[in-house]
Design a protein around this motif. Structure first.
Motif, PDB file in Angstrom:
ATOM      1  N   PHE A 342      26.176 -71.434   1.470  1.00 44.03           N
ATOM      2  CA  PHE A 342      27.567 -70.784   1.760  1.00 44.03           C
ATOM      3  C   PHE A 342      28.204 -70.159   0.950  1.00 44.03           C
ATOM      4  O   PHE A 342      28.794 -69.151   1.266  1.00 44.03           O
ATOM      5  N   PHE A 343      28.400 -70.550  -0.573  1.00 42.47           N
ATOM      6  CA  PHE A 343      28.996 -69.850  -1.527  1.00 42.47           C
ATOM      7  C   PHE A 343      28.308 -68.560  -1.942  1.00 42.47           C
ATOM      8  O   PHE A 343      29.215 -67.363  -2.088  1.00 42.47           O
ATOM      9  N   VAL A 344      27.161 -68.434  -1.912  1.00 44.09           N
ATOM     10  CA  VAL A 344      26.366 -67.198  -2.117  1.00 44.09           C
ATOM     11  C   VAL A 344      26.597 -66.372  -0.922  1.00 44.09           C
ATOM     12  O   VAL A 344      26.770 -65.133  -1.330  1.00 44.09           O
ATOM     13  N   PHE A 345      26.568 -66.659   0.237  1.00 40.73           N
ATOM     14  CA  PHE A 345      26.997 -65.662   1.133  1.00 40.73           C
ATOM     15  C   PHE A 345      28.281 -65.442   1.357  1.00 40.73           C
ATOM     16  O   PHE A 345      28.632 -63.963   1.769  1.00 40.73           O
ATOM     17  N   ILE A 346      29.339 -66.274   1.040  1.00 37.65           N
ATOM     18  CA  ILE A 346      30.547 -65.755   0.817  1.00 37.65           C
ATOM     19  C   ILE A 346      30.647 -64.772  -0.167  1.00 37.65           C
ATOM     20  O   ILE A 346      31.537 -63.696  -0.167  1.00 37.65           O
ATOM     21  N   GLY A 347      30.110 -64.856  -1.454  1.00 37.68           N
ATOM     22  CA  GLY A 347      29.740 -63.990  -2.247  1.00 37.68           C
ATOM     23  C   GLY A 347      29.528 -62.424  -2.038  1.00 37.68           C
ATOM     24  O   GLY A 347      30.153 -61.276  -2.368  1.00 37.68           O
ATOM     25  N   ALA A 348      28.378 -62.452  -1.020  1.00 37.57           N
ATOM     26  CA  ALA A 348      27.828 -61.411  -0.372  1.00 37.57           C
ATOM     27  C   ALA A 348      28.959 -60.529   0.397  1.00 37.57           C
ATOM     28  O   ALA A 348      29.107 -59.462   0.194  1.00 37.57           O
ATOM     29  N   SER A 349      29.627 -61.159   1.109  1.00 36.25           N
ATOM     30  CA  SER A 349      30.837 -60.807   2.051  1.00 36.25           C
ATOM     31  C   SER A 349      31.742 -60.182   1.223  1.00 36.25           C
ATOM     32  O   SER A 349      32.203 -58.916   1.382  1.00 36.25           O
ATOM     33  N   ILE A 350      32.095 -60.717  -0.082  1.00 35.81           N
ATOM     34  CA  ILE A 350      33.193 -60.263  -0.950  1.00 35.81           C
ATOM     35  C   ILE A 350      32.488 -59.021  -1.547  1.00 35.81           C
ATOM     36  O   ILE A 350      33.524 -58.052  -1.869  1.00 35.81           O
ATOM     37  N   GLY A 351      31.299 -58.977  -1.871  1.00 31.09           N
ATOM     38  CA  GLY A 351      30.804 -57.719  -2.620  1.00 31.09           C
ATOM     39  C   GLY A 351      31.051 -56.646  -2.076  1.00 31.09           C
ATOM     40  O   GLY A 351      31.182 -55.589  -2.655  1.00 31.09           O
ATOM     41  N   GLN A 352      30.988 -56.430  -0.746  1.00 32.76           N
ATOM     42  CA  GLN A 352      30.982 -55.399   0.030  1.00 32.76           C
ATOM     43  C   GLN A 352      32.333 -54.864   0.028  1.00 32.76           C
ATOM     44  O   GLN A 352      32.926 -53.691  -0.197  1.00 32.76           O
ATOM     45  N   ILE A 353      33.353 -55.731   0.170  1.00 34.62           N
ATOM     46  CA  ILE A 353      34.658 -55.518   0.226  1.00 34.62           C
ATOM     47  C   ILE A 353      35.055 -54.786  -1.368  1.00 34.62           C
ATOM     48  O   ILE A 353      35.606 -54.062  -1.447  1.00 34.62           O
ATOM     49  N   LEU A 354      34.635 -55.495  -2.233  1.00 33.36           N
ATOM     50  CA  LEU A 354      34.985 -55.369  -3.732  1.00 33.36           C
ATOM     51  C   LEU A 354      34.317 -54.045  -3.837  1.00 33.36           C
ATOM     52  O   LEU A 354      35.064 -53.236  -4.765  1.00 33.36           O
ATOM     53  N   SER A 355      33.247 -53.654  -3.394  1.00 33.70           N
ATOM     54  CA  SER A 355      32.709 -52.448  -3.799  1.00 33.70           C
ATOM     55  C   SER A 355      33.440 -51.200  -3.193  1.00 33.70           C
ATOM     56  O   SER A 355      33.854 -50.471  -3.911  1.00 33.70           O
ATOM     57  N   SER A 356      33.972 -51.520  -2.092  1.00 34.00           N
ATOM     58  CA  SER A 356      34.716 -50.326  -1.148  1.00 34.00           C
ATOM     59  C   SER A 356      36.051 -50.226  -2.054  1.00 34.00           C
ATOM     60  O   SER A 356      36.336 -49.011  -2.261  1.00 34.00           O
ATOM     61  N   SER A 357      36.556 -51.335  -2.561  1.00 26.87           N
ATOM     62  CA  SER A 357      37.966 -51.053  -3.248  1.00 26.87           C
ATOM     63  C   SER A 357      37.866 -50.490  -4.660  1.00 26.87           C
ATOM     64  O   SER A 357      38.463 -49.583  -4.986  1.00 26.87           O
ATOM     65  N   LEU A 358      36.937 -51.031  -5.525  1.00 29.76           N
ATOM     66  CA  LEU A 358      36.553 -50.531  -6.719  1.00 29.76           C
ATOM     67  C   LEU A 358      36.024 -49.195  -6.938  1.00 29.76           C
ATOM     68  O   LEU A 358      36.196 -48.280  -7.930  1.00 29.76           O
ATOM     69  N   MET A 359      35.322 -48.675  -5.778  1.00 33.73           N
ATOM     70  CA  MET A 359      34.464 -47.302  -5.690  1.00 33.73           C
ATOM     71  C   MET A 359      35.456 -46.151  -5.898  1.00 33.73           C
ATOM     72  O   MET A 359      35.152 -45.045  -6.187  1.00 33.73           O
TER      73      MET A 359
END
Length: 400
Positions: A342-359
Motif C-alpha cells: 500500500f505505502f509503496v504504491f502511494i509513493g508511486a502515485s505521489i512520485g508522478q505529482i512530485l515530478s510534475s511540480s518540481l520539473m
C-alpha cells in the motif's frame, strides 16, 4: 526429500511466482504508452484518460490491504489462484469497454483484483520456501516487480504496433490462466486457523503501527517507487530538452536500467550474510548517489550510467525492506506486507505529482530533491535498525 530435490522444487516455485509477478504488476504500466491510442480510439482528449491509470492505482493500493489481511486467515495459494482466474475475466472485459466511462470503471476493478497477487505471493513464500532460501526468493520476486515497470511498457508498445491495444489485454488474460493452472500444482501452504472476528483482524492490522521500527520501515518504503516514478517521469522531458532525444531515446534509457534491476536477486545472498537492515541502508545510499550524479550529468553516457546506479540501489533496497517487514510483522506478515505494498504504491502515485511540480525548476532540481529524500530515508532506516537492536536485544540479528 534430499537437498538437491528440495532446491529444485523451491526454485520451481520461485520461477512461477516471479513470472506471475511480472505479468500482474505489468498491468500498472501497460496503459502508459497506450494513452494516445486510447484517446484516438474513444475520440477523447488524453486528459480525460488520467483515471485509466489513477483509478487502477488507487484500487490497487486499497486491494493490497484487503487481500494481504485476508491472506492471514485463509490458504494463500487459493487466493492467488482465485485472483488470477478473476483477472482473466477482468482483462477480457477491459478490452470490450464500449466507452471511456466503462474503461475507467473496469480498469478500477482490474486494479483491485490485481492486488490479490503481489502481497499474497510474498507472504506465500514464507509458507512453502525453505527458510535458507526465503531471502533469495523475495529478492527474485521483487526483481520481477521492478522489471514489470519496463517490460510492461515495452510489451504494450510492441503489441499495439503489431496488432492493436485490445490484444494487449487478450494475451495477458491467456497468460494469467496459464499461471493460475501452474500455481494450482504448487504446495497448498498453511492456514493460520485464525477464526477471530473481522474487527479483531482490522485491530491487529492497525496494531502494526505500534511497532516503531516497522512504522519507520513503511516511511522508508514510500520513498522507493516515489523516487523511481518521479525520476522516469521527469527524464522524458529532460532528455528532449537537454539532448534532443524523443520517446525512443527514453525507452532505450529505460532498457539500460534493466542490468541495475537484475541486482535485486544478488541482494538475497547479502541479506543472509549481513542482515536486511544493512542491505537496505546500503541500497538507499547507492540510490542516493545514483540520482545525485544523474542530476549533475551533462552527457547522455553519464546520465545512463548514473540511472543504472540509481536503479541498482532501489533494486537492492526492495528485497531488504521486504525481508525486514516479514521479520517485524511476525504472525501478521501477510498484513504487514500488504501495508508495505500500500505505502509503496502511494509513493508511486505521489512520485508522478512530485515530478510534475518540481520539473518546473528543471531536472537537476528534481534529482537533487529526490537525492535528499532518499538520504533522509537512509537515516531513518539506520535509526530504525538501532531501535530494533534495543527492542529485541539478543534476538536483534533475527529482527534486523
Amino acid at each position: 526429500m534430499n537437498e538437491i530435490t528440495e532446491n529444485k522444487a523451491n526454485y520451481g516455485i520461485i520461477a512461477i511466482l516471479t513470472i506471475g509477478a511480472i505479468l500482474v504488476v505489468s498491468l500498472l504500466y501497460v496503459t502508459i504508452p497506450l494513452l494516445p491510442v486510447l484517446a484516438e480510439a474513444y475520440g477523447v482528449p488524453q486528459s480525460r484518460l488520467v483515471w485509466v491509470g489513477s483509478g487502477f492505482g488507487f484500487a490497487y493500493a486499497f486491494g493490497t490491504i484487503v487481500f494481504g489481511t485476508w491472506s492471514d486467515r485463509a490458504r494463500r495459494r487459493n487466493i492467488l489462484v482465485g485472483g488470477l482466474f478473476v483477472l482473466v475475466l477482468s482483462s477480457v472485459s477491459v478490452r470490450l469497454s464500449p466507452s471511456v466511462e466503462w474503461l475507467i470503471a473496469l480498469r478500477t476493478v482490474q486494479g483491485f483484483i490485481a492486488a490479490s497477487f503481489p502481497p499474497v505471493a510474498l507472504a506465500y513464500v514464507g509458507d512453502v520456501i525453505a527458510p535458507r532460501l526465503r531471502s533469495v526468493a523475495i529478492s527474485i520476486i521483487s526483481c520481477g516487480f521492478l522489471l514489470a515497470g519496463v517490460l510492461g511498457q515495452l510489451y504494450a508498445s510492441a503489441m499495439e504496433q503489431i496488432v492493436s491495444w485490445k490484444e494487449v489485454f487478450d494475451v495477458l488474460a491467456v497468460c494469467y490462466l496459464i499461471i493460475a493452472v501452474c500455481i494450482l500444482r504448487l504446495p497448498a501452504g498453511v492456514v493460520s486457523g485464525d477464526k477471530t472476528s473481522v474487527r479483531t483482524v482490522i485491530g491487529r492490522l492497525f496494531g502494526l503501527f505500534r511497532i516503531a521500527p516497522l512504522l519507520a520501515t513503511y516511511a522508508v518504503a514510500v520513498t522507493l517507487l516515489l523516487s523511481f516514478v518521479a525520476m522516469y517521469s521527469g527524464l522524458g522531458t529532460h532528455i528532449a530538452d537537454a539532448f534532443g532525444m524523443g520517446g525512443r531515446g527514453l525507452m532505450w534509457i529505460r532498457l539500460a536500467g534493466i542490468p541495475g534491476i537484475l541486482m535485486s536477486p544478488l541482494a538475497g545472498q547479502s541479506i543472509k550474510r549481513f542482515g536486511a537492515s544493512k542491505v537496505l541502508i546500503a541500497g538507499l545510499s547507492i540510490a542516493t548517489a545514483g540520482i545525485a550524479f544523474e542530476a549533475l550529468s551533462t552527457t547522455v553516457f553519464a546520465l545512463v550510467v548514473s540511472s543504472v546506479i540509481f536503479v541498482a540501489g532501489i533494486s537492492i533496497t526492495v528485497p531488504g525492506i521486504i525481508v525486514r517487514i516479514n521479520q517485524l510483522g511476525g504472525n501478521a506478515r501477510g498484513s504487514a506486507v500488504a501495508l508495505y505494498s500500500f505505502f509503496v504504491f502511494i509513493g508511486a502515485s505521489i512520485g508522478q505529482i512530485l515530478s510534475s511540480s518540481l520539473m518546473h525548476h528543471g531536472f537537476r532540481f528534481l534529482g537533487i530533491s529526490l537525492a535528499a529524500i532518499l538520504c533522509a530515508a537512509a537515516v531513518v532506516a539506520w535509526v530504525s535498525s538501532q531501535a530494533t537492536l534495543s527492542m529485541y536485544g539478543g534476538n536483534a540479528r533475527k529482527a534486523s
